[in-house]
Design a protein around this motif. Sequence first.
Motif, PDB file in Angstrom:
ATOM      1  N   HIS A   1      45.720  43.206  45.920  1.00  0.00           N
ATOM      2  CA  HIS A   1      45.925  43.984  44.692  1.00  0.00           C
ATOM      3  C   HIS A   1      46.830  43.232  43.724  1.00  0.00           C
ATOM      4  O   HIS A   1      47.702  42.472  44.146  1.00  0.00           O
ATOM      5  CB  HIS A   1      46.617  45.298  45.016  1.00  0.00           C
ATOM      6  CG  HIS A   1      45.814  46.206  45.872  1.00  0.00           C
ATOM      7  ND1 HIS A   1      44.638  46.773  45.447  1.00  0.00           N
ATOM      8  CD2 HIS A   1      46.013  46.645  47.130  1.00  0.00           C
ATOM      9  CE1 HIS A   1      44.166  47.540  46.412  1.00  0.00           C
ATOM     10  NE2 HIS A   1      44.972  47.462  47.452  1.00  0.00           N
TER      11      HIS A   1
ATOM     12  N   LEU B   1      39.433  39.436  37.804  1.00  0.00           N
ATOM     13  CA  LEU B   1      39.890  40.831  37.765  1.00  0.00           C
ATOM     14  C   LEU B   1      40.128  41.321  36.339  1.00  0.00           C
ATOM     15  O   LEU B   1      40.215  42.519  36.088  1.00  0.00           O
ATOM     16  CB  LEU B   1      41.169  41.002  38.594  1.00  0.00           C
ATOM     17  CG  LEU B   1      41.015  40.723  40.089  1.00  0.00           C
ATOM     18  CD1 LEU B   1      42.356  40.903  40.811  1.00  0.00           C
ATOM     19  CD2 LEU B   1      39.975  41.667  40.700  1.00  0.00           C
TER      20      LEU B   1
ATOM     21  N   ILE C   1      33.659  41.570  40.055  1.00  0.00           N
ATOM     22  CA  ILE C   1      34.914  42.015  40.687  1.00  0.00           C
ATOM     23  C   ILE C   1      34.639  42.505  42.111  1.00  0.00           C
ATOM     24  O   ILE C   1      35.348  42.147  43.056  1.00  0.00           O
ATOM     25  CB  ILE C   1      35.597  43.115  39.831  1.00  0.00           C
ATOM     26  CG1 ILE C   1      36.100  42.509  38.520  1.00  0.00           C
ATOM     27  CG2 ILE C   1      36.739  43.777  40.605  1.00  0.00           C
ATOM     28  CD1 ILE C   1      36.575  43.544  37.501  1.00  0.00           C
TER      29      ILE C   1
ATOM     30  N   ARG D   1      36.189  40.853  45.470  1.00  0.00           N
ATOM     31  CA  ARG D   1      37.007  41.647  46.405  1.00  0.00           C
ATOM     32  C   ARG D   1      36.430  41.613  47.813  1.00  0.00           C
ATOM     33  O   ARG D   1      37.157  41.457  48.794  1.00  0.00           O
ATOM     34  CB  ARG D   1      37.105  43.096  45.911  1.00  0.00           C
ATOM     35  CG  ARG D   1      38.050  43.218  44.750  1.00  0.00           C
ATOM     36  CD  ARG D   1      38.137  44.630  44.255  1.00  0.00           C
ATOM     37  NE  ARG D   1      39.270  44.777  43.352  1.00  0.00           N
ATOM     38  CZ  ARG D   1      39.464  45.824  42.565  1.00  0.00           C
ATOM     39  NH1 ARG D   1      38.600  46.832  42.565  1.00  0.00           N
ATOM     40  NH2 ARG D   1      40.522  45.874  41.783  1.00  0.00           N
TER      41      ARG D   1
END
Length: 234
Positions: free
Chosen positions: A181, A197, A205, A209
């Motif tokens: 994150h 991001l 994205i 991830r």
Amino acid sequence: MSWRATILTLFPEMFPGPLGHSLAGDAFARGAWALEARQIRDHGIGRHRKVDDTPAGGGPGMVMRADVLAAALDAAAPAGDERPRLLMSPRGRPLIQGRVRELASGPGVVVLCGRFEGVDERVIAGRGLEEVSVGDYVLSGGEVAALALLDSCVRLLPGVMGAQDSGTEESFEGGLLEYPHYTRPRDWEDRPIPDVLLSGDHAAIARWRRGEAVRITAERRPDLCPPPRKPAQR
Ligand code: SAH
């Protein structure tokens, strides 16, 4: 009926402890889950309410008596109580998110917290206790382990976590550890947020991830990774 936890312990004042705060605490205040911490010593023997004795066969420490624990369990969860009866124990099956989900979707739990050297073996079979470990290390008592178990269950109860999704994208859901994150500021100590991001490209994205989750899981927890598929037989 709300999800109900009954804890059997020599230290009922340790509950709800940290679970009286934040999301679990708010949910507790709203009645989304219920907690009863019961004093094992109320079922102790004699004037001194003795709950333990020296180990048969000798050796250090004290062992919690089967008759005392059975009386405490029977009073806390009489016949007909459908909740699983757990014993916090370093010998138990290590707790994993899948079992947490099962427990959270049931009526609740009855949890016995050990102290000293542990409990007389006979009460485990005699009362059908499921031994649950919170990891391969030894705590001084089952209370901190029980709090960890309760926390993991309570946060999954309907309406406890703020964002609906935040339960399904996390570590261990889908067999992977979570992706990394980032938040503001965009640049911090020469470590910028990865460009993708900030791209606004949701498909890219999601791909990034997923790739990071797979890479981090393979690096840190190869035991969680699904085995590579066997090449097709000719
Ligand atoms: N003599 C035992 C350890 C007793 S520790 C042994 O060697 O296995 C005292 C109590 O702490 C245990 O009865 C258990 O209730 C709790 N406990 C300790 N470590 C734990 C762990 N990793 N997971 C769950 N409970 C634990």
